[in-house]
Design a protein around this motif. Structure first.
Motif, PDB file in Angstrom:
ATOM      1  N   LEU A  24       0.820  -1.199   0.277  1.00 38.93           N
ATOM      2  CA  LEU A  24      -0.329   0.153  -0.138  1.00 38.93           C
ATOM      3  C   LEU A  24       0.955   1.147  -0.075  1.00 38.93           C
ATOM      4  N   GLU A  25       2.033   0.823   0.567  1.00 36.87           N
ATOM      5  CA  GLU A  25       3.006   2.401   0.693  1.00 36.87           C
ATOM      6  C   GLU A  25       2.930   2.447  -1.016  1.00 36.87           C
ATOM      7  N   ILE A  26       3.744   1.581  -1.502  1.00 32.99           N
ATOM      8  CA  ILE A  26       4.191   1.906  -3.142  1.00 32.99           C
ATOM      9  C   ILE A  26       2.894   1.762  -3.640  1.00 32.99           C
ATOM     10  N   VAL A  27       1.843   1.833  -3.580  1.00 31.80           N
ATOM     11  CA  VAL A  27       0.499   2.360  -4.267  1.00 31.80           C
ATOM     12  C   VAL A  27       0.148   3.746  -4.105  1.00 31.80           C
ATOM     13  N   MET A  28       0.114   4.105  -2.808  1.00 30.02           N
ATOM     14  CA  MET A  28      -0.276   5.242  -2.098  1.00 30.02           C
ATOM     15  C   MET A  28       0.896   6.262  -2.985  1.00 30.02           C
ATOM     16  N   ALA A  29       2.202   5.310  -3.095  1.00 28.42           N
ATOM     17  CA  ALA A  29       3.466   7.016  -4.326  1.00 28.42           C
ATOM     18  C   ALA A  29       3.462   7.245  -4.833  1.00 28.42           C
ATOM     19  N   VAL A  30       2.423   6.043  -6.149  1.00 25.38           N
ATOM     20  CA  VAL A  30       2.574   6.177  -7.057  1.00 25.38           C
ATOM     21  C   VAL A  30       1.581   5.878  -7.874  1.00 25.38           C
TER      22      VAL A  30
END
Length: 65
Positions: A24-30
């Motif tokens: 989810l951290e990655i999803v939110m970043a991109v």
């Protein structure tokens, strides 16, 4: 994405020793946008990601209004 689970996603606090659970951290970043909606059964998650710019300068997938 839809699933029948009732637990809403949450970003975990940063932890340098944590292995995994960074999705989810990655999803939110991109993501351009991200939303979670409760359904009568489960939840629906939508995310919009900008993939590329076209030569004319318009973002791919974005429709001109």
């Amino acid at each position: 994405m839809w699933d029948s689970g009732t637990t809403l996603p949450s970003v975990l606090a940063p932890a340098p020793d944590r292995l995994g659970q960074h999705g989810l951290e990655i999803v939110m970043a991109v993501c351009h946008s991200f939303a979670v909606h409760r359904e009568p059964v489960g939840k629906r998650i939508t995310a919009a990601v900008v993939l590329a710019d076209d030569p004319g300068g318009d973002v791919a997938g974005r429709q001109v209004m």
